[in-house]
Design a protein around this motif. Structure first.
Motif, PDB file in Angstrom:
ATOM      1  N   THR A  55       0.956  -1.075   0.082  1.00  0.00           N
ATOM      2  CA  THR A  55       0.022  -0.040   0.063  1.00  0.00           C
ATOM      3  C   THR A  55       0.822   1.275  -0.084  1.00  0.00           C
ATOM      4  OG1 THR A  55      -0.116  -0.056   2.366  1.00  0.00           O
ATOM      5  CG2 THR A  55      -1.798  -1.100   1.278  1.00  0.00           C
ATOM      6  N   GLN A  56       0.364   2.239  -0.590  1.00  0.00           N
ATOM      7  CA  GLN A  56       1.111   3.649  -0.767  1.00  0.00           C
ATOM      8  C   GLN A  56       0.108   4.749  -0.699  1.00  0.00           C
ATOM      9  OE1 GLN A  56       4.116   4.106  -3.621  1.00  0.00           O
ATOM     10  NE2 GLN A  56       4.207   6.234  -3.519  1.00  0.00           N
ATOM     11  N   GLN A  57       0.121   5.632   0.262  1.00  0.00           N
ATOM     12  CA  GLN A  57      -0.685   6.705   0.536  1.00  0.00           C
ATOM     13  C   GLN A  57      -0.270   7.722  -0.764  1.00  0.00           C
ATOM     14  OE1 GLN A  57      -1.054   9.001   3.836  1.00  0.00           O
ATOM     15  NE2 GLN A  57      -2.384   7.376   4.925  1.00  0.00           N
ATOM     16  N   SER A  58      -1.311   8.580  -1.041  1.00  0.00           N
ATOM     17  CA  SER A  58      -1.056   9.530  -2.231  1.00  0.00           C
ATOM     18  C   SER A  58      -0.255  10.524  -1.399  1.00  0.00           C
ATOM     19  CB  SER A  58      -2.354  10.130  -2.725  1.00  0.00           C
ATOM     20  OG  SER A  58      -3.229  10.796  -1.995  1.00  0.00           O
ATOM     21  N   LYS A  59       0.382  11.615  -2.258  1.00  0.00           N
ATOM     22  CA  LYS A  59       1.015  12.725  -1.810  1.00  0.00           C
ATOM     23  C   LYS A  59       0.458  13.632  -0.719  1.00  0.00           C
ATOM     24  CE  LYS A  59       3.550  16.788  -3.481  1.00  0.00           C
ATOM     25  NZ  LYS A  59       3.936  17.724  -4.567  1.00  0.00           N
ATOM     26  N   ASN A  60      -0.949  13.913  -0.968  1.00  0.00           N
ATOM     27  CA  ASN A  60      -1.820  14.714  -0.184  1.00  0.00           C
ATOM     28  C   ASN A  60      -2.667  13.490   0.926  1.00  0.00           C
ATOM     29  OD1 ASN A  60      -3.905  13.601  -1.565  1.00  0.00           O
ATOM     30  ND2 ASN A  60      -4.494  15.529  -2.485  1.00  0.00           N
ATOM     31  N   GLY A  61      -2.406  12.440   0.987  1.00  0.00           N
ATOM     32  CA  GLY A  61      -2.914  11.481   1.938  1.00  0.00           C
ATOM     33  C   GLY A  61      -4.335  11.210   1.710  1.00  0.00           C
ATOM     34  N   ASN A  62      -5.123  11.757   0.764  1.00  0.00           N
ATOM     35  CA  ASN A  62      -6.535  11.409   0.544  1.00  0.00           C
ATOM     36  C   ASN A  62      -6.912  10.040  -0.024  1.00  0.00           C
ATOM     37  OD1 ASN A  62      -7.141  13.947   1.391  1.00  0.00           O
ATOM     38  ND2 ASN A  62      -7.122  14.792  -0.761  1.00  0.00           N
ATOM     39  N   PHE A  63      -5.810   9.539  -0.683  1.00  0.00           N
ATOM     40  CA  PHE A  63      -6.014   8.025  -1.293  1.00  0.00           C
ATOM     41  C   PHE A  63      -5.129   7.203  -1.045  1.00  0.00           C
ATOM     42  CE2 PHE A  63      -8.507  11.104  -3.749  1.00  0.00           C
ATOM     43  CZ  PHE A  63      -9.789  10.468  -3.896  1.00  0.00           C
ATOM     44  N   THR A  64      -5.206   5.859  -1.018  1.00  0.00           N
ATOM     45  CA  THR A  64      -4.058   4.903  -0.832  1.00  0.00           C
ATOM     46  C   THR A  64      -4.296   4.101  -2.101  1.00  0.00           C
ATOM     47  OG1 THR A  64      -4.268   5.124   1.326  1.00  0.00           O
ATOM     48  CG2 THR A  64      -3.463   3.105   0.448  1.00  0.00           C
ATOM     49  N   SER A  65      -3.206   3.838  -2.759  1.00  0.00           N
ATOM     50  CA  SER A  65      -2.997   2.635  -3.847  1.00  0.00           C
ATOM     51  C   SER A  65      -2.781   1.537  -2.961  1.00  0.00           C
ATOM     52  CB  SER A  65      -1.951   3.127  -4.767  1.00  0.00           C
ATOM     53  OG  SER A  65      -0.675   2.985  -4.406  1.00  0.00           O
ATOM     54  N   ILE A  66      -3.261   0.366  -3.650  1.00  0.00           N
ATOM     55  CA  ILE A  66      -3.035  -1.092  -3.026  1.00  0.00           C
ATOM     56  C   ILE A  66      -2.924  -1.942  -4.153  1.00  0.00           C
ATOM     57  CG2 ILE A  66      -4.268  -2.949  -1.850  1.00  0.00           C
ATOM     58  CD1 ILE A  66      -6.199  -1.072  -0.634  1.00  0.00           C
ATOM     59  N   SER A  67      -1.682  -2.580  -4.098  1.00  0.00           N
ATOM     60  CA  SER A  67      -1.185  -3.691  -5.305  1.00  0.00           C
ATOM     61  C   SER A  67      -1.133  -5.045  -4.462  1.00  0.00           C
ATOM     62  CB  SER A  67       0.262  -3.305  -5.653  1.00  0.00           C
ATOM     63  OG  SER A  67       0.324  -2.104  -6.362  1.00  0.00           O
ATOM     64  N   VAL A  68      -1.747  -5.843  -5.346  1.00  0.00           N
ATOM     65  CA  VAL A  68      -2.019  -7.254  -4.935  1.00  0.00           C
ATOM     66  C   VAL A  68      -1.338  -8.339  -5.797  1.00  0.00           C
ATOM     67  CG1 VAL A  68      -3.319  -9.066  -3.750  1.00  0.00           C
ATOM     68  CG2 VAL A  68      -3.883  -6.546  -3.361  1.00  0.00           C
ATOM     69  N   ASN A  69      -0.431  -8.815  -5.362  1.00  0.00           N
ATOM     70  CA  ASN A  69       0.424  -9.874  -6.218  1.00  0.00           C
ATOM     71  C   ASN A  69      -0.179 -11.189  -5.726  1.00  0.00           C
ATOM     72  OD1 ASN A  69       1.851 -10.661  -8.419  1.00  0.00           O
ATOM     73  ND2 ASN A  69       3.802  -9.645  -7.655  1.00  0.00           N
TER      74      ASN A  69
END
Length: 94
Positions: A55-69
């Motif tokens: 997981t990684q939060q966006s620059k401003n913290g409003n969104f989180t990207s989730i990568s699932v392998n």
């Protein structure tokens, strides 16, 4: 499910059948509003599958990207997971 969404999943299934041998490793990518419960809901969908989740939060913290392998058994299993997590409010599947 509306016709546009249904058509997308039909096309995705055909693509997956022709481009991969199954079972196969599949990379899911999602964007969700930064909310612990929403992130946890996505992670829970892949519980006990041996998934590697980043997981990684966006620059401003409003969104989180989730990568699932994760190793999936078939194109149908891939689509089933997309449908399962589609119930998370505000999720975007990439």
């Amino acid at each position: 499910m509306d016709k546009k969404t249904e058509a997308f999943y039909i096309r995705l299934k055909e693509e997956l059948q022709t481009t991969s041998t199954w079972p196969s490793v599949y990379l899911y990518k999602f964007i969700v509003p930064t909310d612990t419960q929403k992130i946890q809901a996505v992670e829970n969908a892949f519980d006990n599958l041996g998934a590697v989740i980043k997981t990684q939060q966006s620059k401003n913290g409003n969104f989180t990207s989730i990568s699932v392998n994760v190793v999936m058994e078939s194109p149908d299993a891939v689509i089933a997971k997309y449908l399962e997590v589609s119930t998370v409010e505000g999720i975007i599947s990439l």
